[in-house]
Motif scaffolding. Structure first.
Motif, PDB file in Angstrom:
ATOM      1  N   UNK A 164     -10.993  11.604 -47.836  1.00 42.09           N
ATOM      2  CA  UNK A 164     -11.826  12.502 -48.652  1.00 42.09           C
ATOM      3  C   UNK A 164     -11.015  13.718 -49.109  1.00 42.09           C
ATOM      4  N   UNK A 165     -10.266  14.289 -48.155  1.00 42.06           N
ATOM      5  CA  UNK A 165      -9.535  15.532 -48.422  1.00 42.06           C
ATOM      6  C   UNK A 165      -8.352  15.333 -49.379  1.00 42.06           C
ATOM      7  N   UNK A 180     -20.495  20.371 -53.339  1.00 41.78           N
ATOM      8  CA  UNK A 180     -21.185  19.217 -53.927  1.00 41.78           C
ATOM      9  C   UNK A 180     -22.538  18.969 -53.261  1.00 41.78           C
ATOM     10  N   UNK A 181     -22.917  19.856 -52.330  1.00 39.64           N
ATOM     11  CA  UNK A 181     -24.205  19.706 -51.648  1.00 39.64           C
ATOM     12  C   UNK A 181     -24.249  18.506 -50.713  1.00 39.64           C
ATOM     13  N   UNK A 182     -23.074  18.114 -50.188  1.00 41.50           N
ATOM     14  CA  UNK A 182     -23.006  16.913 -49.351  1.00 41.50           C
ATOM     15  C   UNK A 182     -22.845  17.202 -47.858  1.00 41.50           C
ATOM     16  N   UNK A 207     -14.235  20.341 -41.187  1.00 41.83           N
ATOM     17  CA  UNK A 207     -12.930  20.453 -41.864  1.00 41.83           C
ATOM     18  C   UNK A 207     -13.034  20.066 -43.338  1.00 41.83           C
ATOM     19  N   UNK A 208     -14.134  19.407 -43.697  1.00 45.97           N
ATOM     20  CA  UNK A 208     -14.337  18.970 -45.080  1.00 45.97           C
ATOM     21  C   UNK A 208     -15.280  19.894 -45.854  1.00 45.97           C
ATOM     22  N   UNK A 209     -15.600  21.030 -45.240  1.00 46.65           N
ATOM     23  CA  UNK A 209     -16.557  21.964 -45.841  1.00 46.65           C
ATOM     24  C   UNK A 209     -16.236  22.354 -47.272  1.00 46.65           C
ATOM     25  N   UNK A 210     -14.956  22.582 -47.545  1.00 45.45           N
ATOM     26  CA  UNK A 210     -14.566  23.016 -48.904  1.00 45.45           C
ATOM     27  C   UNK A 210     -14.766  21.935 -49.951  1.00 45.45           C
ATOM     28  N   UNK A 211     -14.725  20.688 -49.506  1.00 49.77           N
ATOM     29  CA  UNK A 211     -14.914  19.565 -50.438  1.00 49.77           C
ATOM     30  C   UNK A 211     -16.397  19.209 -50.544  1.00 49.77           C
TER      31      UNK A 211
END
Length: 230
Positions: A103-104, A134-136, A126-130
């Motif tokens: 994902x990253x 996007x509201x995911x 750790x994926x918060x910025x991605x």
């Protein structure tokens, strides 16, 4: 913005200044939808709250009785037996740490909803910025952070939608497709608005439902009379 001829013609079918009962609004939206594809019917609710304050946030999830008409892809972050449980329950993808670089670094986002078990939130964080923009990001209030992954997946596949305020204090959510019957769209809409009224924060003052509009993807918006929901 230049309006298409179909949009302009559709706009002549109703009074833009009037607020209609939900059943009338749904009928109008269906009548005015003229695209060659099955348009999504969306509700847009402007609330009398200030989402910048934690005690005035409006966020949650509700299962629409007739679903959204869209096939939803679910990704589950879990480990061990919970991965197998998620896949058996109908998750499209399930896994743990190995999904982070995909994902990253690779920009893989072939999913619509993310569910996570609580013990995986450190990884998901750790994926918060991605995922965040996007509201995911999974959220306990939306029922997407849970050990009961099977129920979460079942609800999402059945038509569970998440609602939350945007920066302008408006909630935008799908309530079905133009191909749905008026009764199906109306029942979905009533379920949604009842959930949002129930979610009214105690700190909210004044008029809560400032304006409610429904529209198809390409069609004009129809205002709904909110007096019966107050």
């Amino acid at each position: 913005m230049i309006k298409s001829k179909k949009y302009v013609d559709a706009s002549k079918l109703y009074d833009k200044t009037a607020a209609y009962e939900a059943t009338e609004a749904v009928a109008l939206v269906k009548k005015m939808a003229s695209a060659k594809f099955d348009e999504t019917v969306e509700a847009h609710l402007r609330l009398g709250v200030d989402g910048r304050h934690a005690d005035q946030q409006v966020r949650g999830a509700v299962v629409l009785p007739h679903g959204t008409g869209k096939t939803v892809k679910v990704l589950v972050f879990a480990k061990g037996a919970k991965v197998d449980e998620a896949l058996a329950a109908g998750a499209d993808y399930a896994g743990g740490d190995e999904l982070v670089p995909k994902i990253q670094n690779e920009g893989w986002l072939d999913f619509d909803v993310v569910v996570a078990t609580p013990d995986m939130m450190g990884v998901v964080g750790r994926l918060g910025r991605v995922l965040g923009p996007k509201g995911l990001m999974p959220n306990p209030k939306a029922g997407t952070v849970t050990m009961d992954v099977a129920k979460a997946i079942s609800d999402i596949k059945a038509g569970k939608i998440e609602y939350r305020l945007d920066k302008a204090n408006i909630i935008h959510v799908p309530v079905g497709k133009v191909s749905f019957t008026e009764e199906q769209l109306n029942e979905n809409f009533q379920t949604l608005i009842n959930a949002i009224v129930k979610a009214k924060p105690a700190a909210a003052k004044g008029q809560y439902l400032k304006s409610v509009v429904i529209a198809s993807t390409m069609g004009p918006g129809v205002k709904i009379n909110t007096t019966s929901y107050v």
